[in-house]
Structure formats: structure tokens, C-alpha cells
Motif scaffolding. Structure first.
Motif, short mmCIF file in Angstrom:
data_model
loop_
_atom_site.label_atom_id
_atom_site.label_comp_id
_atom_site.label_asym_id
_atom_site.label_seq_id
_atom_site.Cartn_x
_atom_site.Cartn_y
_atom_site.Cartn_z
N LEU A 80 -15.86 -8.22 12.05
CA LEU A 80 -16.35 -8.58 13.38
C LEU A 80 -17.88 -8.66 13.38
CD1 LEU A 80 -13.82 -6.45 15.39
CD2 LEU A 80 -14.27 -8.85 15.88
N TYR B 81 -20.16 -11.84 14.43
CA TYR B 81 -21.25 -11.61 15.38
C TYR B 81 -22.55 -12.23 14.86
CZ TYR B 81 -24.81 -8.94 17.93
OH TYR B 81 -25.90 -8.58 18.67
N THR C 275 -17.47 -12.76 21.24
CA THR C 275 -17.70 -12.11 19.95
C THR C 275 -18.28 -10.71 20.16
OG1 THR C 275 -18.14 -14.29 19.04
CG2 THR C 275 -18.80 -12.42 17.69
N ALA D 210 -15.50 -8.44 21.54
CA ALA D 210 -14.49 -8.14 20.51
C ALA D 210 -15.04 -7.11 19.53
CB ALA D 210 -14.08 -9.41 19.79
N LYS D 211 -16.31 -7.27 19.19
CA LYS D 211 -16.96 -6.33 18.25
C LYS D 211 -17.00 -4.94 18.88
CE LYS D 211 -21.53 -6.07 15.97
NZ LYS D 211 -22.20 -4.98 16.42
N LYS E 295 -13.44 -3.58 19.05
CA LYS E 295 -12.72 -3.68 17.76
C LYS E 295 -11.39 -4.44 17.94
CE LYS E 295 -14.61 0.47 15.53
NZ LYS E 295 -15.49 1.00 16.58
N GLU F 103 -8.83 -7.23 17.12
CA GLU F 103 -8.51 -8.06 15.95
C GLU F 103 -8.43 -9.52 16.40
OE1 GLU F 103 -5.50 -5.76 13.64
OE2 GLU F 103 -4.71 -7.78 13.34
N LYS G 59 -11.62 -8.62 11.58
CA LYS G 59 -11.40 -7.26 12.11
C LYS G 59 -12.40 -6.27 11.52
CE LYS G 59 -7.53 -6.25 9.00
NZ LYS G 59 -6.15 -5.94 8.89
#
Ligand code: UTP
Length: 227
Positions: free
Chosen positions: A166, A170, A191, A194-195, A198, A200, A227
Motif C-alpha cells: 500500500l 501511495y 489510496t 486504504a493505506k 490497511k 486489501e 496490501k
């Protein structure tokens, strides 16, 4: 039943008109898999056309984003038709917020959304919905079958990256600045979220949609896993 969030590219479902064959093919795969899906549909050609035409009336960014958002919702409303026809447990309206979608997903197996607010794309909505529903996986379906070292449309030497972190995604996305009607592999804000969470991410193309089953089973697939 696992909850899976799909970020379904508008350029896949509406590249110039609705791709009925592809919508039916994907719907059949999802129905057969017997999971719960939050499906966030993008604007594709419709959004790009509306933003381009709208610019002739006003260059106000929120106005242009709202034109994009309404286009995503039209596409989402179109895609859910097959689920109604096949008498699936589908909420037959477009959820306007992730809060609404999360509630509906408790009762229904298929819940649809488009965009929500100016300043991001449906990729961000998908990651936000995953956060709200505590879904572990977001599957991004676009017309590129994964993340490449460069844009494969313009660079013949570009190669697909099967797995990345991830943090690497990013670093790749943060260089880009948000523009209404933009067409990137994944939105910058999505992004970042999601980072942080965490979440997937799985990037697959519309040709190998059967990869969704491999993703559900936690198996390796032909796209890119982040991930
Ligand atoms: P999309 O999510 O379709 O973006 O939103 P995209 O990058 O063009 O992706 P695909 O390939 O069509 O799926 C289209 C536009 O709608 C506005 C933005 O201007 C975006 O570029 N939008 C969408 C929002 O402002 N907020 C949203 O939540 C969603």
C-alpha cells in the motif's frame, strides 16, 4: 457471508454506451458466488462527456464534480437492473451515502452506489464503504488488468506488477493532482485511506472478471494485489 466492495469502472460498464454483455457476465459471476457486495459504479464516458460539456457553462469545480457524480449514479442504476430481473436480494435504489449503503447491506446482498461528494472519485467511495462495513477487500475492475510500471496504452515496455505494498501505491499516486473527470488507476484520497485502514486492494481487468472468485478464496489472481 463475506462482504466485498467493488469499485466498478465506469469505462468498463459505459465506454460510450452501456456494455450490456459485460454487465450480464459480471452479474452472473457475483450472483453465483453467494457473497454480499457493495458495488460502487464509476461514470466512464458519460461522466467525461458531461464534465466536458458542462465546462462550456461553468468552470466551477464543485459544479463539474456534481455532473460527474450524477453520471456515476445513472450508470449504477443501470447495472442493478439485471439483479432485479433475476429476483436477487438487491436494494433497488442508489444509496447516496456510505452510511445508507452500510445499513442496506445488512438486509440486502447487493447494494449499489455512485459518487457521494465533490473532490474525489468512486474509488474513494469504495474504500470509505469498506471502512464503514468493515470489509477487508476492495476489488477494482477497470479496463486495465492490473497496475503497470507505466501506462501500457502509451508505453509498450510497461510490465504488470503482480504484488505491491500500500505504501508503494501511495508513492505512485500521490504525485498526481485531483481533476474533475480524471482517469487514474486509483484516486489519491482512496489510496491514502486504504493505506491508513490497511484495506486489501485487488486490481483486475474486465476480461478476467472470473478472478473475483480467486480473490474471494484468497488465491493468487491475474491482476495486481496491493496490501
Ligand atoms: P469516477 O469515479 O467515474 O472517476 O467519477 P474516473 O476516475 O473517471 O473513473 P472511471 O474510469 O470513470 O470509473 C467521475 C467524476 O465524477 C466526480 C469527479 O469529478 C470524477 O472525476 N465525482 C465522482 C466526485 O466528485 N465525487 C464522487 O464521489 C464521485
Amino acid at each position: 457471508m463475506e462482504k466485498i466492495i467493488l469499485s466498478l469502472g465506469g469505462s468498463v460498464v459505459n465506454p460510450g454506451e452501456l456494455n450490456i454483455g459485460l454487465i450480464k457476465k459480471l452479474s452472473k459471476i457475483l450472483i453465483k458466488s453467494k457473497q454480499k457486495y457493495g458495488i460502487v459504479v464509476g461514470g466512464g464516458w458519460l461522466a467525461r462527456k458531461m464534465v466536458l460539456e458542462g465546462k462550456k457553462l461553468s468552470t466551477n469545480q464543485d459544479y463539474l464534480d456534481d455532473l460527474g457524480i450524477n453520471s456515476t449514479r445513472v450508470n449504477a442504476q443501470a447495472v442493478l437492473g439485471y439483479f432485479i430481473e433475476k429476483k436477487q436480494k438487491v436494494y433497488p435504489k442508489i444509496c447516496l451515502t456510505v452510511e445508507e449503503a452500510e445499513k442496506k447491506l445488512k438486509k440486502y446482498n447487493f447494494v449499489f452506489m455512485g459518487g457521494t461528494a465533490p473532490g474525489h472519485t468512486t474509488d474513494y467511495v469504495a474504500v470509505k464503504l469498506a471502512e464503514k462495513c468493515k470489509a477487508k477487500k476492495v476489488v477494482n475492475i477497470s479496463n486495465v488488468d492490473g497496475i503497470y510500471t507505466a501506462d501500457p496504452k502509451y508505453d509498450k515496455t510497461a510490465t504488470k506488477i503482480p504484488e505491491m505494498s500500500l505504501n508503494d501505491l501511495y508513492k505512485m499516486m500521490i504525485k498526481e493532482k485531483f481533476k474533475p473527470g480524471q482517469n487514474l488507476i486509483f484516486d489519491q484520497k482512496a489510496t491514502v485511506l486504504a493505506k491508513r485502514n490497511k484495506t486489501e486492494l485487488h486490481f483486475i481487468g474486465s476480461i478476467n472478471m472470473g478472478d473475483i472468485i480467486k480473490i474471494i478464496k484468497g488465491k493468487k489472481h491475474g491482476g495486481t494485489t496491493v496490501k
